[in-house]
Design a protein around this motif. Structure first.
Motif, PDB file in Angstrom:
ATOM      1  N   GLU A   1       0.853  -1.190   0.000  1.00 17.05           N
ATOM      2  CA  GLU A   1       0.000   0.000   0.000  1.00 17.05           C
ATOM      3  C   GLU A   1       0.891   1.245   0.000  1.00 17.05           C
ATOM      4  N   ASP A   2       0.876   1.980  -1.099  1.00 15.40           N
ATOM      5  CA  ASP A   2       1.644   3.224  -1.174  1.00 15.40           C
ATOM      6  C   ASP A   2       0.799   4.337  -0.544  1.00 15.40           C
ATOM      7  N   PRO A   3       1.425   5.171   0.300  1.00 15.08           N
ATOM      8  CA  PRO A   3       0.614   6.193   0.992  1.00 15.08           C
ATOM      9  C   PRO A   3      -0.017   7.202   0.037  1.00 15.08           C
ATOM     10  N   ASN A   4       0.568   7.378  -1.143  1.00 13.89           N
ATOM     11  CA  ASN A   4       0.027   8.372  -2.084  1.00 13.89           C
ATOM     12  C   ASN A   4      -0.808   7.766  -3.203  1.00 13.89           C
ATOM     13  N   TYR A   5      -0.336   6.653  -3.758  1.00 11.37           N
ATOM     14  CA  TYR A   5      -0.973   6.118  -4.962  1.00 11.37           C
ATOM     15  C   TYR A   5      -1.769   4.838  -4.724  1.00 11.37           C
ATOM     16  N   GLY A   6      -1.805   4.341  -3.508  1.00  8.43           N
ATOM     17  CA  GLY A   6      -2.618   3.149  -3.228  1.00  8.43           C
ATOM     18  C   GLY A   6      -1.879   1.851  -3.494  1.00  8.43           C
ATOM     19  N   PRO A   7      -2.609   0.834  -4.000  1.00 11.13           N
ATOM     20  CA  PRO A   7      -2.003  -0.497  -4.138  1.00 11.13           C
ATOM     21  C   PRO A   7      -0.950  -0.584  -5.247  1.00 11.13           C
ATOM     22  N   TYR A   8       0.228  -1.086  -4.878  1.00 15.64           N
ATOM     23  CA  TYR A   8       1.320  -1.313  -5.823  1.00 15.64           C
ATOM     24  C   TYR A   8       1.480  -2.817  -5.973  1.00 15.64           C
ATOM     25  N   LEU A   9       1.294  -3.301  -7.207  1.00 15.23           N
ATOM     26  CA  LEU A   9       1.376  -4.733  -7.484  1.00 15.23           C
ATOM     27  C   LEU A   9       2.813  -5.198  -7.285  1.00 15.23           C
ATOM     28  N   GLU A  10       2.977  -6.083  -6.333  1.00 16.38           N
ATOM     29  CA  GLU A  10       4.328  -6.481  -5.941  1.00 16.38           C
ATOM     30  C   GLU A  10       4.734  -7.819  -6.570  1.00 16.38           C
TER      31      GLU A  10
ATOM     32  N   TYR B   1       9.632  -4.875 -12.270  1.00 14.81           N
ATOM     33  CA  TYR B   1       8.312  -4.605 -11.671  1.00 14.81           C
ATOM     34  C   TYR B   1       7.227  -5.224 -12.544  1.00 14.81           C
ATOM     35  N   TRP B   2       6.033  -5.279 -11.999  1.00 13.13           N
ATOM     36  CA  TRP B   2       4.886  -5.769 -12.759  1.00 13.13           C
ATOM     37  C   TRP B   2       4.221  -4.581 -13.424  1.00 13.13           C
ATOM     38  N   GLU B   3       4.343  -4.564 -14.747  1.00 13.50           N
ATOM     39  CA  GLU B   3       3.763  -3.459 -15.511  1.00 13.50           C
ATOM     40  C   GLU B   3       2.299  -3.776 -15.831  1.00 13.50           C
ATOM     41  N   LEU B   4       1.483  -2.741 -15.801  1.00 16.77           N
ATOM     42  CA  LEU B   4       0.058  -2.893 -16.083  1.00 16.77           C
ATOM     43  C   LEU B   4      -0.233  -2.353 -17.483  1.00 16.77           C
TER      44      LEU B   4
ATOM     45  N   PRO C   1      -2.034   2.171 -18.723  1.00 16.32           N
ATOM     46  CA  PRO C   1      -2.799   3.086 -17.885  1.00 16.32           C
ATOM     47  C   PRO C   1      -1.895   3.993 -17.051  1.00 16.32           C
ATOM     48  N   ASP C   2      -2.340   5.230 -16.861  1.00 20.30           N
ATOM     49  CA  ASP C   2      -1.543   6.179 -16.067  1.00 20.30           C
ATOM     50  C   ASP C   2      -1.973   6.154 -14.600  1.00 20.30           C
ATOM     51  N   VAL C   3      -2.620   5.074 -14.208  1.00 24.52           N
ATOM     52  CA  VAL C   3      -2.966   4.844 -12.797  1.00 24.52           C
ATOM     53  C   VAL C   3      -2.746   3.366 -12.493  1.00 24.52           C
ATOM     54  N   GLY C   4      -2.713   3.003 -11.213  1.00 21.45           N
ATOM     55  CA  GLY C   4      -2.490   1.616 -10.808  1.00 21.45           C
ATOM     56  C   GLY C   4      -3.784   0.815 -10.708  1.00 21.45           C
ATOM     57  N   THR C   5      -3.670  -0.384 -10.123  1.00 17.55           N
ATOM     58  CA  THR C   5      -4.811  -1.310 -10.065  1.00 17.55           C
ATOM     59  C   THR C   5      -5.951  -0.794  -9.173  1.00 17.55           C
TER      60      THR C   5
ATOM     61  N   LYS D   1      11.298  -4.584 -16.957  1.00 10.66           N
ATOM     62  CA  LYS D   1      12.459  -3.905 -16.367  1.00 10.66           C
ATOM     63  C   LYS D   1      12.284  -2.405 -16.535  1.00 10.66           C
ATOM     64  N   TYR D   2      12.751  -1.616 -15.594  1.00 10.36           N
ATOM     65  CA  TYR D   2      12.667  -0.170 -15.759  1.00 10.36           C
ATOM     66  C   TYR D   2      14.063   0.463 -15.632  1.00 10.36           C
ATOM     67  N   ASN D   3      14.172   1.703 -16.169  1.00 18.07           N
ATOM     68  CA  ASN D   3      15.424   2.450 -16.051  1.00 18.07           C
ATOM     69  C   ASN D   3      15.199   3.640 -15.144  1.00 18.07           C
TER      70      ASN D   3
ATOM     71  N   GLN E   1      12.594   5.125 -14.499  1.00 19.08           N
ATOM     72  CA  GLN E   1      11.616   6.113 -14.939  1.00 19.08           C
ATOM     73  C   GLN E   1      10.290   5.449 -15.278  1.00 19.08           C
ATOM     74  N   CYS E   2       9.276   6.259 -15.193  1.00 18.14           N
ATOM     75  CA  CYS E   2       7.938   5.770 -15.464  1.00 18.14           C
ATOM     76  C   CYS E   2       7.363   6.767 -16.464  1.00 18.14           C
ATOM     77  N   THR E   3       7.116   6.302 -17.685  1.00 23.17           N
ATOM     78  CA  THR E   3       6.780   7.253 -18.745  1.00 23.17           C
ATOM     79  C   THR E   3       5.315   7.678 -18.751  1.00 23.17           C
TER      80      THR E   3
HETATM   81  C1  B12 Z   1       9.825   6.024 -10.944  1.00 26.56           C
HETATM   82  C2  B12 Z   1       8.368   5.698 -11.113  1.00 26.56           C
HETATM   83  C3  B12 Z   1       8.009   4.342 -11.273  1.00 26.56           C
HETATM   84  C4  B12 Z   1       9.005   3.205 -11.091  1.00 26.56           C
HETATM   85  C5  B12 Z   1       9.161   2.994  -9.539  1.00 26.56           C
HETATM   86  C6  B12 Z   1      10.361   2.151  -9.118  1.00 26.56           C
HETATM   87  C7  B12 Z   1      11.627   2.928  -8.830  1.00 26.56           C
HETATM   88  N1  B12 Z   1      12.325   2.513  -7.830  1.00 26.56           N
HETATM   89  O1  B12 Z   1      11.946   3.881  -9.473  1.00 26.56           O
HETATM   90  C8  B12 Z   1       8.288   2.046 -11.844  1.00 26.56           C
HETATM   91  C9  B12 Z   1       8.790   1.989 -13.305  1.00 26.56           C
HETATM   92  C10 B12 Z   1       8.396   0.662 -11.209  1.00 26.56           C
HETATM   93  C11 B12 Z   1       6.823   2.537 -11.858  1.00 26.56           C
HETATM   94  C12 B12 Z   1       5.757   1.709 -12.128  1.00 26.56           C
HETATM   95  C13 B12 Z   1       4.445   2.144 -12.290  1.00 26.56           C
HETATM   96  N2  B12 Z   1       4.012   3.414 -12.217  1.00 26.56           N
HETATM   97 CO1  B12 Z   1       5.143   4.904 -11.707  1.00 26.56          CO
HETATM   98  N3  B12 Z   1       6.129   6.509 -11.377  1.00 26.56           N
HETATM   99  C14 B12 Z   1       7.391   6.732 -11.140  1.00 26.56           C
HETATM  100  C15 B12 Z   1       7.627   8.254 -11.042  1.00 26.56           C
HETATM  101  C16 B12 Z   1       8.214   8.746 -12.396  1.00 26.56           C
HETATM  102  C17 B12 Z   1       8.553   8.709  -9.914  1.00 26.56           C
HETATM  103  C18 B12 Z   1       8.251   8.086  -8.533  1.00 26.56           C
HETATM  104  C19 B12 Z   1       9.382   8.472  -7.567  1.00 26.56           C
HETATM  105  O2  B12 Z   1      10.473   7.945  -7.664  1.00 26.56           O
HETATM  106  N4  B12 Z   1       9.109   9.400  -6.637  1.00 26.56           N
HETATM  107  C20 B12 Z   1      10.137   9.881  -5.709  1.00 26.56           C
HETATM  108  C21 B12 Z   1      10.270   8.927  -4.473  1.00 26.56           C
HETATM  109  C22 B12 Z   1      11.321   9.461  -3.478  1.00 26.56           C
HETATM  110  O3  B12 Z   1       9.002   8.929  -3.778  1.00 26.56           O
HETATM  111  P1  B12 Z   1       8.332   7.544  -3.375  1.00 26.56           P
HETATM  112  O4  B12 Z   1       6.984   7.836  -2.790  1.00 26.56           O
HETATM  113  O5  B12 Z   1       9.235   6.685  -2.582  1.00 26.56           O
HETATM  114  O6  B12 Z   1       8.131   6.856  -4.830  1.00 26.56           O
HETATM  115  C23 B12 Z   1       7.626   5.561  -4.938  1.00 26.56           C
HETATM  116  C24 B12 Z   1       6.200   5.528  -5.481  1.00 26.56           C
HETATM  117  O7  B12 Z   1       6.020   6.572  -6.427  1.00 26.56           O
HETATM  118  C25 B12 Z   1       6.173   4.139  -6.116  1.00 26.56           C
HETATM  119  N5  B12 Z   1       5.392   4.097  -7.352  1.00 26.56           N
HETATM  120  C26 B12 Z   1       5.831   4.421  -8.577  1.00 26.56           C
HETATM  121  N6  B12 Z   1       4.864   4.273  -9.478  1.00 26.56           N
HETATM  122  C27 B12 Z   1       3.776   3.838  -8.790  1.00 26.56           C
HETATM  123  C28 B12 Z   1       2.514   3.516  -9.253  1.00 26.56           C
HETATM  124  C29 B12 Z   1       1.567   3.082  -8.340  1.00 26.56           C
HETATM  125  C30 B12 Z   1       0.178   2.766  -8.838  1.00 26.56           C
HETATM  126  C31 B12 Z   1       1.903   2.959  -6.953  1.00 26.56           C
HETATM  127  C32 B12 Z   1       0.894   2.456  -5.977  1.00 26.56           C
HETATM  128  C33 B12 Z   1       3.183   3.285  -6.494  1.00 26.56           C
HETATM  129  C34 B12 Z   1       4.101   3.711  -7.436  1.00 26.56           C
HETATM  130  O8  B12 Z   1       7.517   3.784  -6.457  1.00 26.56           O
HETATM  131  C35 B12 Z   1       8.403   4.833  -6.025  1.00 26.56           C
HETATM  132  C36 B12 Z   1       9.714   4.243  -5.566  1.00 26.56           C
HETATM  133  O9  B12 Z   1       9.510   3.307  -4.543  1.00 26.56           O
HETATM  134  C37 B12 Z   1       6.165   8.757 -10.811  1.00 26.56           C
HETATM  135  C38 B12 Z   1       5.829  10.144 -11.400  1.00 26.56           C
HETATM  136  C39 B12 Z   1       6.484  11.276 -10.609  1.00 26.56           C
HETATM  137  N7  B12 Z   1       7.163  12.125 -11.300  1.00 26.56           N
HETATM  138  O10 B12 Z   1       6.361  11.311  -9.378  1.00 26.56           O
HETATM  139  C40 B12 Z   1       5.314   7.678 -11.512  1.00 26.56           C
HETATM  140  C41 B12 Z   1       3.909   7.392 -11.038  1.00 26.56           C
HETATM  141  C42 B12 Z   1       3.901   7.376  -9.522  1.00 26.56           C
HETATM  142  N8  B12 Z   1       3.664   6.058 -11.580  1.00 26.56           N
HETATM  143  C43 B12 Z   1       2.465   5.870 -12.013  1.00 26.56           C
HETATM  144  C44 B12 Z   1       1.964   4.683 -12.607  1.00 26.56           C
HETATM  145  C45 B12 Z   1       0.577   4.738 -13.202  1.00 26.56           C
HETATM  146  C46 B12 Z   1       2.719   3.493 -12.639  1.00 26.56           C
HETATM  147  C47 B12 Z   1       2.248   2.112 -13.166  1.00 26.56           C
HETATM  148  C48 B12 Z   1       0.854   1.711 -12.725  1.00 26.56           C
HETATM  149  C49 B12 Z   1       2.389   2.151 -14.709  1.00 26.56           C
HETATM  150  C50 B12 Z   1       1.872   0.900 -15.419  1.00 26.56           C
HETATM  151  N9  B12 Z   1       0.797   1.088 -16.193  1.00 26.56           N
HETATM  152  O11 B12 Z   1       2.416  -0.178 -15.257  1.00 26.56           O
HETATM  153  C51 B12 Z   1       3.355   1.178 -12.591  1.00 26.56           C
HETATM  154  C52 B12 Z   1       3.010   0.450 -11.282  1.00 26.56           C
HETATM  155  C53 B12 Z   1       2.409  -0.927 -11.536  1.00 26.56           C
HETATM  156  C54 B12 Z   1       2.347  -1.759 -10.272  1.00 26.56           C
HETATM  157  N10 B12 Z   1       3.279  -2.700 -10.155  1.00 26.56           N
HETATM  158  O12 B12 Z   1       1.468  -1.579  -9.451  1.00 26.56           O
HETATM  159  C55 B12 Z   1       1.615   7.105 -11.792  1.00 26.56           C
HETATM  160  C56 B12 Z   1       0.681   6.904 -10.578  1.00 26.56           C
HETATM  161  C57 B12 Z   1      -0.617   7.652 -10.746  1.00 26.56           C
HETATM  162  C58 B12 Z   1      -1.724   7.048  -9.943  1.00 26.56           C
HETATM  163  N11 B12 Z   1      -2.563   7.906  -9.387  1.00 26.56           N
HETATM  164  O13 B12 Z   1      -1.884   5.843  -9.840  1.00 26.56           O
HETATM  165  C59 B12 Z   1       2.718   8.217 -11.650  1.00 26.56           C
HETATM  166  C60 B12 Z   1       2.295   9.424 -10.809  1.00 26.56           C
HETATM  167  C61 B12 Z   1       3.060   8.688 -13.101  1.00 26.56           C
HETATM  168  C62 B12 Z   1       1.887   9.338 -13.804  1.00 26.56           C
HETATM  169  N12 B12 Z   1       1.060   8.619 -14.479  1.00 26.56           N
HETATM  170  O14 B12 Z   1       1.742  10.534 -13.757  1.00 26.56           O
HETATM  171  N13 B12 Z   1       6.757   3.862 -11.602  1.00 26.56           N
END
Ligand code: B12
Length: 142
Positions: A76-85, A99-102, A114-118, A135-137, A139-141
């Protein structure tokens, strides 16, 4: 003291209940398929359903509860909700940058990411949900 309901409001309530498309209308569940694309194994397809306007997470939980061959975990991510692990025992890893891409293949054969999670994605009828181990680099596009 007994409350008296005004005649007009009870008539209005009755009308509301009887009119199609108001409180009485219920929508059938939406069928979707879920494809798991895991490393070193062939893609596996499951079918399940989601309630009208329900979230993908609910459909995944329903699938897990009804099919012993499908399981997943999430954090459970505090900001974005459920993260598929993990899916079917395979977990994403920060160390390996996996990671598990959706992804979603829509009935008109378009694949979207999708630009949101599950917890926020609302599947449409006949969506093919793809859970792809990727695999990711860093960044999340979306
Ligand atoms: C880097 C990143 C990722 C990386 C995270 C791993 C890593 N170590 O870098 C990867 C590539 C794995 C990723 C995946 C996904 N992501 Co992403 N990600 C980002 C990004 C660009 C930066 C996050 C960050 O590093 N913040 C800084 C750190 C210090 O803060 P943090 O709270 O610790 O960050 C963590 C969370 O953001 C978490 N996280 C990242 N993505 C997501 C998505 C979801 C749904 C959740 C619950 C958590 C989560 O991983 C971070 C590292 O632990 C943001 C956009 C942004 N600019 O913020 C999008 C963002 C958070 N991601 C998003 C999305 C949609 C996804 C995916 C669902 C995309 C997809 N269709 O597969 C998947 C998640 C699927 C799943 N398994 O549940 C959205 C979430 C929006 C929302 N309301 O749900 C964002 C906001 C981008 C957007 N669309 O604008 N992501």
């Amino acid at each position: 003291m007994m409350m008296m309901m005004p005649a007009l409001s009870s008539a209005a309530l009755l009308l509301l209940l009887l009119l199609p498309g108001t409180l009485t209308e219920s929508h059938p569940p939406v069928s979707i398929s879920v494809v798991v694309e895991s490393p070193n194994t062939k893609p596996v397809t499951y079918t399940t359903h989601v309630v009208f306007r329900g979230i993908l997470l609910g459909a995944l939980k329903r699938l897990m509860n009804s099919n012993a061959n499908f399981k997943f975990t999430y954090t459970e991510d505090p900001n974005y909700g459920p993260y598929l692990e993990s899916v079917n025992g395979v977990a994403g890893s920060a160390e390996d940058h996996t990671y598990w891409e959706l992804l979603v293949e829509t009935p008109d054969d378009k694949t979207i990411r999708p630009d949101v999670g599950t917890g926020c994605y609302i599947p449409s009828a006949n969506d093919k949900i793809i859970l792809r181990f990727s695999k990711y680099n860093n960044q999340c596009t979306t």
